[in-house]
Design an enzyme around this catalytic site. Structure first.
Site, PDB file in Angstrom:
ATOM      1  N   ASP A  30       0.852  -1.188   0.000  1.00 27.45           N
ATOM      2  CA  ASP A  30       0.000   0.000   0.000  1.00 27.45           C
ATOM      3  C   ASP A  30       0.886   1.235   0.000  1.00 27.45           C
ATOM      4  OD1 ASP A  30      -3.220   0.537   0.899  1.00 27.45           O
ATOM      5  OD2 ASP A  30      -1.821   2.211   1.095  1.00 27.45           O
ATOM      6  N   ILE A  31       0.510   2.223  -0.810  1.00 28.43           N
ATOM      7  CA  ILE A  31       1.313   3.442  -0.953  1.00 28.43           C
ATOM      8  C   ILE A  31       1.295   4.278   0.330  1.00 28.43           C
ATOM      9  CG2 ILE A  31      -0.482   5.002  -1.835  1.00 28.43           C
ATOM     10  CD1 ILE A  31       1.488   5.849  -4.025  1.00 28.43           C
ATOM     11  N   ASN A  87     -12.819  -3.182   1.957  1.00 28.43           N
ATOM     12  CA  ASN A  87     -13.719  -2.038   2.044  1.00 28.43           C
ATOM     13  C   ASN A  87     -14.643  -2.055   0.824  1.00 28.43           C
ATOM     14  OD1 ASN A  87     -12.510  -1.084   4.406  1.00 28.43           O
ATOM     15  ND2 ASN A  87     -10.960   0.047   3.263  1.00 28.43           N
ATOM     16  N   HIS A 100     -10.175  -4.916  -4.053  1.00 31.28           N
ATOM     17  CA  HIS A 100      -8.853  -5.209  -3.493  1.00 31.28           C
ATOM     18  C   HIS A 100      -8.995  -5.661  -2.046  1.00 31.28           C
ATOM     19  CE1 HIS A 100      -9.780  -0.934  -2.894  1.00 31.28           C
ATOM     20  NE2 HIS A 100      -9.164  -1.030  -1.744  1.00 31.28           N
ATOM     21  N   HIS A 102      -6.998  -5.723   1.593  1.00 37.19           N
ATOM     22  CA  HIS A 102      -5.890  -5.238   2.422  1.00 37.19           C
ATOM     23  C   HIS A 102      -5.400  -6.401   3.297  1.00 37.19           C
ATOM     24  CE1 HIS A 102      -6.743  -0.773   2.008  1.00 37.19           C
ATOM     25  NE2 HIS A 102      -7.911  -1.266   1.641  1.00 37.19           N
TER      26      HIS A 102
END
Ligand code: AMP
Ligand code: ZN
Length: 114
Positions: A30-31, A87, A100, A102
């Site tokens: 994750d950025i 999410n 996606h 997490h």
């Protein structure tokens, strides 16, 4: 899908480091990590969200979860534990409209999300 950042990443149109790749998924960091380990599992297929997934996506969804499990082990958090988050939609605070998962770990997470 045009103008989808995760499609562009998964298809290699935006340079990105793949922690894992196969014919169905890629895994990236994750950025904006919220935990010491914070990875994202992206399907190569554009699916807007979990809510948009179809019966035909059943195997892909299972593959994403097994990929998350394998990546957690590879990153050394299988024993200490981790959290998988998907999410979904507005109330789920989904900000990128491409499904996606997490993978979050490397610290004690709060028991309650809200
Ligand atoms: P959400 O849609 O709320 O599940 O969150 C989307 C996640 O994608 C956020 O944690 C962002 O930090 C992450 N993100 C957005 N753009 C990028 C990118 N270019 N590379 C890696 N992670 C990203
Ligand atoms: Zn997409």
């Amino acid at each position: 899908m045009e103008d989808c950042i995760f499609c562009k990443i998964a298809q290699g149109q935006i340079p990105s480091t793949f922690l894992y790749e196969d014919d169905q998924v890629v895994v990236i960091n994750d950025i904006n990590p919220q935990t010491p380990v914070h990875m994202l599992v992206l399907p190569k297929k554009h699916i807007q969200s979990l809510a948009a997934a179809q019966e035909e996506d059943r195997d892909l969804l299972g593959h994403m979860l097994m990929t998350a499990k394998n990546m957690a082990r590879e990153r050394g958090v299988a024993e200490s534990g981790y959290r998988i988050i998907v999410n979904t939609g507005r109330d789920g605070a989904q900000t990128v409209q491409h499904l996606h998962m997490h993978i979050m770990g490397g610290k004690q997470l709060p028991e309650q999300m809200v």
